[in-house]
Write a protein that holds these residues in place. Structure first.
Motif, PDB file in Angstrom:
ATOM      1  N   PRO A  35       0.809  -1.231   0.000  1.00  0.00           N
ATOM      2  CA  PRO A  35       0.000   0.000   0.000  1.00  0.00           C
ATOM      3  C   PRO A  35       0.838   1.276   0.000  1.00  0.00           C
ATOM      4  O   PRO A  35       0.385   2.315  -0.498  1.00  0.00           O
ATOM      5  CB  PRO A  35      -0.838  -0.116   1.281  1.00  0.00           C
ATOM      6  CG  PRO A  35      -0.134  -1.092   2.138  1.00  0.00           C
ATOM      7  CD  PRO A  35       0.559  -2.027   1.198  1.00  0.00           C
ATOM      8  N   GLY A  38       1.518   1.810  -3.468  1.00  0.00           N
ATOM      9  CA  GLY A  38       0.264   2.264  -4.059  1.00  0.00           C
ATOM     10  C   GLY A  38       0.026   3.744  -3.807  1.00  0.00           C
ATOM     11  O   GLY A  38      -0.478   4.467  -4.674  1.00  0.00           O
ATOM     12  N   GLN A  50      -7.056   6.182  -5.659  1.00  0.00           N
ATOM     13  CA  GLN A  50      -5.886   5.360  -5.321  1.00  0.00           C
ATOM     14  C   GLN A  50      -5.206   5.884  -4.051  1.00  0.00           C
ATOM     15  O   GLN A  50      -4.829   5.111  -3.173  1.00  0.00           O
ATOM     16  CB  GLN A  50      -4.894   5.372  -6.489  1.00  0.00           C
ATOM     17  CG  GLN A  50      -3.576   4.669  -6.214  1.00  0.00           C
ATOM     18  CD  GLN A  50      -3.708   3.168  -6.218  1.00  0.00           C
ATOM     19  OE1 GLN A  50      -4.558   2.623  -6.913  1.00  0.00           O
ATOM     20  NE2 GLN A  50      -2.907   2.479  -5.439  1.00  0.00           N
ATOM     21  N   ARG A  53      -7.520   5.025  -1.042  1.00  0.00           N
ATOM     22  CA  ARG A  53      -7.523   3.590  -0.734  1.00  0.00           C
ATOM     23  C   ARG A  53      -6.206   3.176  -0.058  1.00  0.00           C
ATOM     24  O   ARG A  53      -6.196   2.463   0.943  1.00  0.00           O
ATOM     25  CB  ARG A  53      -7.760   2.795  -2.022  1.00  0.00           C
ATOM     26  CG  ARG A  53      -7.963   1.315  -1.825  1.00  0.00           C
ATOM     27  CD  ARG A  53      -8.476   0.626  -3.087  1.00  0.00           C
ATOM     28  NE  ARG A  53      -7.676   0.907  -4.260  1.00  0.00           N
ATOM     29  CZ  ARG A  53      -8.101   1.618  -5.296  1.00  0.00           C
ATOM     30  NH1 ARG A  53      -9.309   2.147  -5.302  1.00  0.00           N
ATOM     31  NH2 ARG A  53      -7.322   1.815  -6.341  1.00  0.00           N
ATOM     32  N   SER A  54      -5.100   3.636  -0.613  1.00  0.00           N
ATOM     33  CA  SER A  54      -3.792   3.284  -0.042  1.00  0.00           C
ATOM     34  C   SER A  54      -3.611   3.891   1.343  1.00  0.00           C
ATOM     35  O   SER A  54      -3.116   3.228   2.259  1.00  0.00           O
ATOM     36  CB  SER A  54      -2.666   3.751  -0.973  1.00  0.00           C
ATOM     37  OG  SER A  54      -2.754   3.113  -2.218  1.00  0.00           O
ATOM     38  N   THR A  57      -5.650   2.029   3.901  1.00  0.00           N
ATOM     39  CA  THR A  57      -5.024   0.735   4.179  1.00  0.00           C
ATOM     40  C   THR A  57      -3.811   0.897   5.096  1.00  0.00           C
ATOM     41  O   THR A  57      -3.619   0.115   6.027  1.00  0.00           O
ATOM     42  CB  THR A  57      -4.595   0.051   2.864  1.00  0.00           C
ATOM     43  OG1 THR A  57      -5.737  -0.065   2.014  1.00  0.00           O
ATOM     44  CG2 THR A  57      -4.021  -1.327   3.132  1.00  0.00           C
TER      45      THR A  57
END
Length: 198
Positions: A35, A38, A50, A53-54, A57
């Motif tokens: 991540p 990412g 993106q 989300r990363s 996480t």
């Protein structure tokens, strides 16, 4: 998250036992590097989904590691900080250099199919889960912690015991995280992944 929990357990028990091989084993299976890469990719592509989300996480992963190591240390009732823990309580420019090189190597190896297997080696070179585990253990140690090296914490500059250990280890993690994100982004941009027009 399962792998992260298992990695945290290995790192926590390795830190408590002062076992370098166990800590290295924890670094091999820790999935935090993905991540983070990412996040770098999302930043250079200016992809907000993106990035979000990363980032989520990573934050959830950090919370899992901190909570797991804290609960484990409280359950074991540890009161002594070993040399492996103390080694992660004093971040330096050398740690920053390692993280920068690891970020570059990680970004390059992820973008090349033929050398993608080397990402595990990159994960070992930069310390992500162990500093977080040390931070959790340090919080559990509190102010009553002692060092196993025969000197008092005040001689090391740790006047709040485990709290100072936790702060130093978390700063090490943040340093590693920032260096990896920035350098990996630069490497990815050089390879042509960035949207320069935006």
């Amino acid at each position: 998250f399962l792998l992260l929990g298992l990695s945290t357990a290995i790192a926590t028990f390795g830190l408590i036992a002062n076992s370098a091989p166990a800590i290295i084993g924890a670094m091999i299976i820790a999935p935090l590097m993905t991540p983070i890469m990412g996040l770098s990719f999302g930043v250079i592509r200016l992809s907000w989904p993106q990035i979000a989300r990363s980032a989520v996480t990573i934050v959830l992963g950090v919370a899992v590691v901190l909570a797991s190591s804290f609960v484990s240390a409280v359950f074991i009732e540890i009161k002594v900080a070993g040399t492996e823990m103390l080694g992660r309580a004093f971040p330096s420019l050398l740690d920053l250099g390692v993280a920068m090189a690891a970020g570059a190597a990680g970004a390059y190896s992820l973008s090349r199919e033929s050398i993608r297997a080397s990402v595990a080696g990159v994960a070992i070179s930069v310390s992500l889960v162990p500093p977080l585990a040390v931070a959790g253990i340090g919080l559990a140690l509190g102010r009553k912690a002692t060092a196993d090296v025969g000197i008092s914490f005040s001689e090391l500059g740790l006047f709040s015991g485990g709290i100072d250990i936790a702060i130093g280890a978390f700063v090490l993690f943040l340093t590693n995280l920032a260096a990896i994100v920035v350098i990996a982004g630069i490497v990815m941009a050089i390879q042509g992944y960035a949207r320069w027009g935006r």
